[in-house]
Scaffold this motif. Structure first.
Motif, PDB file in Angstrom:
ATOM      1  N   LEU A  23      13.735 -26.074 -10.760  1.00 32.85           N
ATOM      2  CA  LEU A  23      14.919 -26.787  -9.956  1.00 32.85           C
ATOM      3  C   LEU A  23      16.250 -26.636 -10.660  1.00 32.85           C
ATOM      4  O   LEU A  23      16.285 -26.640 -12.159  1.00 32.85           O
ATOM      5  CB  LEU A  23      14.695 -28.136  -9.689  1.00 32.85           C
ATOM      6  N   GLU A  73      25.383 -36.622   1.533  1.00 34.23           N
ATOM      7  CA  GLU A  73      24.102 -35.617   1.760  1.00 34.23           C
ATOM      8  C   GLU A  73      24.250 -34.885   3.139  1.00 34.23           C
ATOM      9  O   GLU A  73      24.662 -35.537   4.166  1.00 34.23           O
ATOM     10  CB  GLU A  73      23.010 -36.157   1.700  1.00 34.23           C
ATOM     11  N   LYS A  96      21.936 -33.047   5.761  1.00 32.68           N
ATOM     12  CA  LYS A  96      20.472 -33.005   5.727  1.00 32.68           C
ATOM     13  C   LYS A  96      19.873 -31.788   6.277  1.00 32.68           C
ATOM     14  O   LYS A  96      18.723 -31.528   6.213  1.00 32.68           O
ATOM     15  CB  LYS A  96      19.915 -34.305   6.366  1.00 32.68           C
ATOM     16  N   VAL A 144      18.361 -26.769  -5.996  1.00 30.29           N
ATOM     17  CA  VAL A 144      18.062 -25.173  -5.619  1.00 30.29           C
ATOM     18  C   VAL A 144      16.503 -25.138  -6.416  1.00 30.29           C
ATOM     19  O   VAL A 144      16.392 -25.187  -7.369  1.00 30.29           O
ATOM     20  CB  VAL A 144      18.938 -24.025  -5.859  1.00 30.29           C
ATOM     21  N   LYS A 145      15.664 -24.527  -5.388  1.00 32.04           N
ATOM     22  CA  LYS A 145      14.266 -23.933  -6.274  1.00 32.04           C
ATOM     23  C   LYS A 145      14.260 -22.554  -6.387  1.00 32.04           C
ATOM     24  O   LYS A 145      14.555 -21.794  -5.334  1.00 32.04           O
ATOM     25  CB  LYS A 145      13.213 -24.600  -5.094  1.00 32.04           C
ATOM     26  N   TRP A 171      24.358 -28.054  -4.244  1.00 35.10           N
ATOM     27  CA  TRP A 171      23.053 -28.071  -3.809  1.00 35.10           C
ATOM     28  C   TRP A 171      21.955 -28.122  -5.055  1.00 35.10           C
ATOM     29  O   TRP A 171      22.065 -27.988  -6.219  1.00 35.10           O
ATOM     30  CB  TRP A 171      22.721 -26.591  -3.573  1.00 35.10           C
ATOM     31  N   THR A 215      16.244 -20.993  -3.186  1.00 36.60           N
ATOM     32  CA  THR A 215      15.809 -21.661  -1.819  1.00 36.60           C
ATOM     33  C   THR A 215      16.564 -22.993  -2.077  1.00 36.60           C
ATOM     34  O   THR A 215      16.154 -23.807  -2.931  1.00 36.60           O
ATOM     35  CB  THR A 215      14.452 -21.796  -1.650  1.00 36.60           C
ATOM     36  N   ALA A 216      17.841 -23.230  -1.119  1.00 34.35           N
ATOM     37  CA  ALA A 216      18.474 -24.681  -1.211  1.00 34.35           C
ATOM     38  C   ALA A 216      17.515 -25.932  -0.593  1.00 34.35           C
ATOM     39  O   ALA A 216      16.954 -25.572   0.459  1.00 34.35           O
ATOM     40  CB  ALA A 216      19.543 -24.642  -0.703  1.00 34.35           C
ATOM     41  N   ILE A 217      17.111 -27.089  -1.334  1.00 37.74           N
ATOM     42  CA  ILE A 217      16.226 -27.839  -0.819  1.00 37.74           C
ATOM     43  C   ILE A 217      17.086 -29.243  -0.378  1.00 37.74           C
ATOM     44  O   ILE A 217      16.467 -30.080   0.076  1.00 37.74           O
ATOM     45  CB  ILE A 217      15.073 -28.103  -1.826  1.00 37.74           C
ATOM     46  N   ALA A 218      18.246 -29.166  -1.211  1.00 39.41           N
ATOM     47  CA  ALA A 218      19.252 -30.286  -0.747  1.00 39.41           C
ATOM     48  C   ALA A 218      20.376 -29.694  -0.714  1.00 39.41           C
ATOM     49  O   ALA A 218      21.087 -28.948  -1.528  1.00 39.41           O
ATOM     50  CB  ALA A 218      19.017 -31.387  -1.716  1.00 39.41           C
ATOM     51  N   VAL A 242      20.668 -26.680   4.929  1.00 35.74           N
ATOM     52  CA  VAL A 242      21.036 -27.198   3.692  1.00 35.74           C
ATOM     53  C   VAL A 242      21.707 -25.944   2.993  1.00 35.74           C
ATOM     54  O   VAL A 242      22.341 -26.236   1.941  1.00 35.74           O
ATOM     55  CB  VAL A 242      20.129 -27.825   2.653  1.00 35.74           C
TER      56      VAL A 242
END
Length: 579
Positions: A478, A532, A534, A557-558, A555, A515-518, A537
């Motif tokens: 992450l 945030e 939701k 990010v993964k 962000w 890959t944005a996860i938040a 993202v």
């Protein structure tokens, strides 16, 4: 035959000398002006619709990488409403750059607005071509949409038909102004056929006027114990329909600047309003063009006269529309305008003048959130570069200025005529091209100063930049990606009016490369206070990027190590940064 040949040779040599004298090697440039323009234009005269069309086409042909000419629609009489899209077309999409819209001549007798708008187009293109660094940078970053005249039918009416300096204001839609059942029946009666509607006087010892001893062209009121010489009979004309009024109808009396769809009121409330908002085809075409170009962040319209830099609101009912944040932007721009335009004053319409309902500048700001000014061109300050506070002296200056600087060219001397109703009279007075319109030698100077004000306004449209892109490894594949998006100019990406009424979609700050996860907006970076987002993202929605300020987004990010942040704003343009 030999003499004729010699004369032709001499003429040819003279012409060749003139041409040679205009070659670049024979010229030293005056600073701030194009020294060798591709399209030479004389700025000491006024152009009708045919000439304006020709000049617009010549500019587009001479500068194909800078100017694209199109039509916003048709006038009532079928004339194209020309608009020039001016930008460096080799750099970016014109419709994705922050843009300024400029128009002139909404009122038909206020014709110099077209020349001022055209001068702006000409100056930007020619100075770009000359290599001026400031203009090249401006047109790389910004777009100008310039429509010289948005009332071409009535412009030609003013130029080619008999009118006074104050007529007509409107276009050519059929109107019955005096409600006698006839449309546009009177027109203007040009008794001597010179194209100018001046004044009528008749000798009368019981009259209230006499000739000024210092300038007999001027009529002044006699004192209580003086004998008069003349009675004034009003403007030149006749009563064609027997209703006791002279020249009352004109051609289509309505006011195009009372037709816009913001705080519109019917004619019994707002004199000059037509049937309903945007019932005038020219205004409807402008509105549709603006709606199709959400990148327009600034606007300027040109009227005459009085030397004013006007902003809304037009009526007190809208006083809360222009809130404090937007007023500060207007004030900063308007005060700069007073510096650039000697003799001009920055004013608020309803407060400093009178109420206007359904005005163009109120629709641009109130309806579209666009920072808009309306300049009233020409001021008597320009006569002698000083303010004359006394109205009587200010009127006298019109005559002395004509005598001293215009060689008496502005006044039609009093001369006798046989009037069909008044008998033996005299007609005379200032030409229709004086008092509201610039004399030729002052036209270019004021056009340049007003152009500079528009350029200053355009310069301060948003300029976005991703100034920081920080990546932190959080472990477990992450990353935390933080971006700072700055607006380096005065005008925000969304005016307060825009935000309050959700006129335009929010700005979008997007992330690619992982890959944005938040996603979140960072309210306080030091204290790590965030809001945030939701949904969606990868694309953070930002309500506004204020002028001379910034927003921070983040962000989680993964995957990925190389990230790109892209910013897209309808009025703020585009920006991008890769770590």
């Amino acid at each position: 035959m030999k003499m004729k040949y010699i004369m032709l040779m001499a003429a040819g040599l003279a012409c060749s000398t003139i041409v040679k004298a205009q070659k670049p090697e024979n010229i030293i440039a005056a600073v701030g002006s194009p020294s060798n323009p591709r399209v030479p234009i004389s700025w000491n005269r006024y152009y009708d619709y045919t000439a304006l069309t020709e000049l617009c086409k010549k500019l587009a042909q001479a500068h194909p990488d800078l100017i694209k000419l199109g039509s916003m629609g048709k006038s009532f009489a079928g004339k194209d409403l020309w608009v020039m899209t001016i930008t460096d077309h080799k750099v970016g999409n014109p419709d994705q750059k922050p843009a300024m819209y400029i128009d002139g001549n909404i009122h038909s007798n206020e014709i110099q607005g077209a020349e001022f708008a055209l001068y702006t187009a000409w100056y930007l293109a020619e100075m770009f071509q000359q290599g001026n660094a400031a203009v090249k940078t401006l047109l790389a970053e910004k777009t100008f949409y310039i429509a010289p005249t948005i009332n071409p039918d009535a412009r030609d009416n003013f130029i080619h038909k008999a009118n006074s300096a104050h007529s007509p204001r409107s276009g050519l839609l059929p109107i019955d102004n005096d409600r006698d059942g006839a449309l546009n029946e009177d027109g203007f009666d040009d008794l001597d056929g010179d194209g100018h509607i001046v004044m009528m006087r008749r000798k009368n010892i019981s009259g209230r006027f006499k000739a000024d001893a210092t300038d007999p062209r001027r009529m002044i009121m006699v004192g209580a114990d003086e004998q008069g010489e003349y009675e004034l009979l009003g403007q030149e004309g006749t009563d064609n329909d027997g209703d006791g009024l002279v020249n009352e109808d004109g051609e289509g009396f309505y006011d195009p600047n009372r037709d816009w769809g913001w705080n519109w009121q019917p004619n019994y409330v707002q004199s000059g309003a037509y049937k309903y908002p945007f019932s005038i085809p020219e205004n409807r075409a402008v509105a549709e063009f603006v709606l199709k170009h959400p990148n327009i962040a600034a606007a300027q319209s040109y009227h005459n006269n009085g030397g004013m830099i006007l902003r809304g609101p037009g009526a007190i009912e809208d006083v809360d529309t222009y809130n404090a944040l937007d007023a500060r932007v207007y004030d900063a721009l308007g005060k700069k305008g007073e510096e650039l335009l000697p003799g001009y004053r920055y004013l608020v319409v309803y407060k400093d003048m009178y109420s206007v309902f359904g005005g163009e500048l109120d629709w641009f700001y109130g309806g579209r959130g666009i920072y808009t000014f309306s300049n009233e061109l020409w001021t008597n300050y320009s006569l002698y570069n000083k303010t004359e506070p006394d109205n009587n002296l200010a009127q006298a200056q019109q005559y002395t200025f004509d005598k001293d600087l215009l060689m008496r060219d502005a006044f039609i001397d009093w001369h006798p005529l046989k009037h069909p109703q008044y008998g033996d009279i005299e007609v005379g007075g200032f030409k229709k091209t004086y008092s509201r319109l610039h004399p030729g030698f002052l036209l270019e100077s004021d056009a340049h100063r007003n152009m500079a004000f528009s350029v200053y306004h355009a310069y301060h449209m948003p300029k976005l930049q991703v100034t920081e892109l920080e990546v932190k490894d959080l472990g477990a594949g992450l990353s935390q990606v933080t971006a700072v998006v700055a607006n380096e100019r005065m005008i925000p990406t969304h005016s307060s009016q825009d935000i309050k009424n959700s006129i335009e979609i929010p700005d979008v700050v997007s992330l690619s490369g992982g890959t944005a996860i938040a996603a979140m907006i960072v309210n306080n970076r030091d204290l790590n206070i965030t809001t945030e987002q939701k949904r969606d993202v990868a694309n953070i929605k930002v309500d506004n990027i204020p002028g001379n300020a910034y927003v921070t987004v983040r962000w989680i990010v993964k995957g990925g190590t190389k990230f790109t942040v892209n910013v897209s704003s309808k009025k703020g343009g585009q920006a991008s940064k890769t770590n």
